[in-house]
Design an enzyme around this catalytic site. Structure first.
Site, PDB file in Angstrom:
ATOM      1  N   ARG A  46       0.847  -1.199   0.000  1.00 32.64           N
ATOM      2  CA  ARG A  46       0.000   0.000   0.000  1.00 32.64           C
ATOM      3  C   ARG A  46       0.883   1.250   0.000  1.00 32.64           C
ATOM      4  O   ARG A  46       0.578   2.251  -0.634  1.00 32.64           O
ATOM      5  CB  ARG A  46      -0.950  -0.004   1.214  1.00 32.64           C
ATOM      6  CG  ARG A  46      -1.694   1.321   1.350  1.00 32.64           C
ATOM      7  CD  ARG A  46      -2.914   1.320   2.270  1.00 32.64           C
ATOM      8  NE  ARG A  46      -2.886   0.391   3.360  1.00 32.64           N
ATOM      9  CZ  ARG A  46      -2.216   0.558   4.511  1.00 32.64           C
ATOM     10  NH1 ARG A  46      -1.497   1.645   4.728  1.00 32.64           N
ATOM     11  NH2 ARG A  46      -2.261  -0.368   5.443  1.00 32.64           N
ATOM     12  N   TYR A  98     -16.159  17.436 -14.828  1.00 37.84           N
ATOM     13  CA  TYR A  98     -16.636  16.050 -14.815  1.00 37.84           C
ATOM     14  C   TYR A  98     -17.687  15.871 -13.702  1.00 37.84           C
ATOM     15  O   TYR A  98     -17.478  16.314 -12.564  1.00 37.84           O
ATOM     16  CB  TYR A  98     -15.436  15.117 -14.608  1.00 37.84           C
ATOM     17  CG  TYR A  98     -15.847  13.689 -14.405  1.00 37.84           C
ATOM     18  CD1 TYR A  98     -16.651  13.038 -15.338  1.00 37.84           C
ATOM     19  CD2 TYR A  98     -15.453  12.979 -13.276  1.00 37.84           C
ATOM     20  CE1 TYR A  98     -17.056  11.729 -15.148  1.00 37.84           C
ATOM     21  CE2 TYR A  98     -15.840  11.664 -13.087  1.00 37.84           C
ATOM     22  CZ  TYR A  98     -16.650  11.050 -14.024  1.00 37.84           C
ATOM     23  OH  TYR A  98     -17.047   9.752 -13.825  1.00 37.84           O
ATOM     24  N   ASP A 170      -6.826  19.760 -13.213  1.00 36.72           N
ATOM     25  CA  ASP A 170      -7.137  18.442 -13.763  1.00 36.72           C
ATOM     26  C   ASP A 170      -6.761  18.486 -15.244  1.00 36.72           C
ATOM     27  O   ASP A 170      -7.425  19.154 -16.042  1.00 36.72           O
ATOM     28  CB  ASP A 170      -8.634  18.163 -13.560  1.00 36.72           C
ATOM     29  CG  ASP A 170      -9.048  16.785 -14.060  1.00 36.72           C
ATOM     30  OD1 ASP A 170      -8.371  16.251 -14.952  1.00 36.72           O
ATOM     31  OD2 ASP A 170     -10.075  16.275 -13.570  1.00 36.72           O
ATOM     32  N   LYS A 195      -7.606   7.607 -18.850  1.00 35.98           N
ATOM     33  CA  LYS A 195      -7.890   8.166 -20.161  1.00 35.98           C
ATOM     34  C   LYS A 195      -6.638   8.111 -21.054  1.00 35.98           C
ATOM     35  O   LYS A 195      -6.194   7.043 -21.388  1.00 35.98           O
ATOM     36  CB  LYS A 195      -8.444   9.582 -19.979  1.00 35.98           C
ATOM     37  CG  LYS A 195      -9.589   9.655 -18.929  1.00 35.98           C
ATOM     38  CD  LYS A 195     -10.764   8.848 -19.354  1.00 35.98           C
ATOM     39  CE  LYS A 195     -11.893   8.620 -18.374  1.00 35.98           C
ATOM     40  NZ  LYS A 195     -11.908   9.091 -17.047  1.00 35.98           N
TER      41      LYS A 195
HETATM   42  O1  P1T Z   1     -12.881   7.746 -13.756  1.00 33.30           O
HETATM   43  P1  P1T Z   1     -11.723   8.164 -12.912  1.00 33.30           P
HETATM   44  O2  P1T Z   1     -10.417   7.549 -13.329  1.00 33.30           O
HETATM   45  O3  P1T Z   1     -11.972   8.045 -11.453  1.00 33.30           O
HETATM   46  O4  P1T Z   1     -11.469   9.733 -13.225  1.00 33.30           O
HETATM   47  C1  P1T Z   1     -12.429  10.708 -12.913  1.00 33.30           C
HETATM   48  C2  P1T Z   1     -12.289  11.891 -13.832  1.00 33.30           C
HETATM   49  C3  P1T Z   1     -11.639  13.026 -13.372  1.00 33.30           C
HETATM   50  N1  P1T Z   1     -11.456  14.104 -14.163  1.00 33.30           N
HETATM   51  C4  P1T Z   1     -11.923  14.145 -15.430  1.00 33.30           C
HETATM   52  C5  P1T Z   1     -11.703  15.358 -16.269  1.00 33.30           C
HETATM   53  C6  P1T Z   1     -12.588  13.031 -15.948  1.00 33.30           C
HETATM   54  O5  P1T Z   1     -13.023  13.103 -17.214  1.00 33.30           O
HETATM   55  C7  P1T Z   1     -12.794  11.883 -15.135  1.00 33.30           C
HETATM   56  C8  P1T Z   1     -13.554  10.703 -15.628  1.00 33.30           C
HETATM   57  N2  P1T Z   1     -14.353  10.978 -16.744  1.00 33.30           N
HETATM   58  C9  P1T Z   1     -15.138  10.087 -17.400  1.00 33.30           C
HETATM   59  C10 P1T Z   1     -15.314   8.814 -17.029  1.00 33.30           C
HETATM   60  C11 P1T Z   1     -15.834  10.631 -18.590  1.00 33.30           C
HETATM   61  O6  P1T Z   1     -16.320   9.859 -19.443  1.00 33.30           O
HETATM   62  O7  P1T Z   1     -15.873  11.863 -18.713  1.00 33.30           O
END
Ligand code: P1T
Length: 379
Positions: A46, A98, A170, A195
């Protein structure tokens, strides 16, 4: 060292025991100690894992930071940032962001006494007006999800410095290939690694990169204490994805430009949201702070009818209808019912997110095939 070279080499050394050129997947929960406290820097997975360490170092190098921290998801990375705050502190954030981030802020952290103000940051005067003596964090997404607004990171950093608060960006939509917020004065950069960094739609992960040693120490404390860390197999997959990040982002941007131009010229399409258009409200800022404009595009149809939008959403053959973005394959989504459904409708509409908006993540297929797919779906 230039970006492509860093994407392939940064953070990664041949394995010290075998010389393996690729970082092994250290699939272990614990590490044997010769005597209590006599270990090789690894005690429990962890806290530290060699595969994760390699990825964290690679991400730090790609964002021109000093410290990388990986989390189980993008949301867990943002969660760690807000846990730097205490009840009574205030956050000024983007009004277009988001849906999961909005949900974390309003449905989780407001319950712990942190206050959030959401403003259109593409005009910095709105940010300045929302600051109060209690503002401890400015949190921006740029380009924003899903309206592709562009926020001036250098301008925000100047406001954060004056305020004496942290600026977090972000950087998920841009990736470190297109934009490096730390170079523009941000204190923290965050990624949904899920992503573009992973790039192949096979991993969910988040990351933070910072320059400041003390801030990194506080975040590492939270990473270990709260425990939302990724496993070594996922770290390995992202290390592999990173090696082609520069090539993928170049092609995402090229294909994005072709698809955006096609949509803008289509008689059934109304608005097209893409920062590469000279007519985009913040195109000049995008040109200044980004290397290219990426493959995320949103659009609406003339007449603004829901049944037309739903027909397009279910008629594409190459663009798959799915949440997420940034993978090699093209996706399309309906923010109002999918990624942004957790934002109350009146807030979405007030911030310009129409019920009929369609969002594209333009992948790496041949652009002509993508255009033909949209052509037939719009027909
Ligand atoms: O899904 P996750 O890895 O927890 O990330 C969250 C997140 C944070 N910031 C942005 C700009 C994001 O686009 C996302 C996740 N977004 C999607 C799943 C989407 O389809 O927009």
């Amino acid at each position: 060292m230039q970006f492509g070279t860093k994407a392939i080499h940064a953070g990664v050394e041949p394995d010290p025991t075998t010389g393996a050129i690729m970082t092994p997947i250290y699939q272990t929960s614990t590490y044997v100690q010769a005597a209590p406290g006599d270990h090789k820097g690894y005690e429990y997975s962890r806290t530290h894992n060699p595969t994760r360490t390699a990825l964290q170092n690679a991400l730090a190098a790609l964002e021109n930071g000093r410290h990388g921290l990986c989390f189980a998801t993008g949301m867990a990375a943002i969660d760690a940032v807000v846990k730097l705050l205490k009840p009574g502190d205030e956050v000024v954030s983007t009004n277009d962001l988001y849906g999961g981030t909005y949900r974390l802020f309003t449905k989780v952290f407001e319950g712990f006494g942190v206050k959030f103000r959401f403003v259109d940051m593409s005009d910095l005067a709105n940010v300045e007006a929302a600051l109060s003596p209690n503002t401890k964090l400015i949190w921006a997404e740029t380009p924003t999800n899903p309206l592709l607004r562009i926020i001036d990171i250098e301008g925000l950093a100047a406001l954060a410095r004056k305020q004496g608060c942290l600026l977090g960006v972000d950087n998920t939509f841009a990736s470190p290939y297109l934009q490096n917020p730390l170079d523009l004065g941000a204190d923290l950069v965050m990624h949904s690694v899920t992503k573009y960094l992973g790039g192949h739609s096979d991993v969910v992960m988040g990351a933070l990169v910072v320059k400041d040693d003390a801030l990194a120490e506080r975040l590492a404390f939270l990473q270990n204490s709260c425990g939302a860390t990724p496993g070594p197999m996922d770290c390995f997959l992202v290390l592999r994805g990173l090696k082609t990040l520069h090539l993928r982002m170049q092609r995402h941007s090229e294909n994005g430009a072709v698809v955006a131009a096609f949509l803008a010229a289509h008689p059934k399409v109304d608005k097209v949201y893409w920062p590469g258009f000279p007519s985009h409200a913040n195109h000049a800022v995008a040109k200044r702070q980004m290397k290219d404009f990426g493959g995320m595009i949103s659009f609406t149809l003339k007449g603004d009818r829901m049944d037309d939008a739903l027909r397009v959403l279910s008629s594409t053959k190459l663009f798959s209808l799915a949440e997420s973005l940034g993978g090699v394959e093209s996706l399309l989504g309906h923010p109002a019912s999918m990624t942004h459904a957790s934002i109350p409708r009146e807030d979405r509409l007030r911030n310009g997110l129409a019920d009929t908006l369609i969002r594209l993540s333009v992948g790496l297929e041949d652009a002509g095939d993508l255009v033909a797919d949209l052509q037939q779906a719009l027909g």
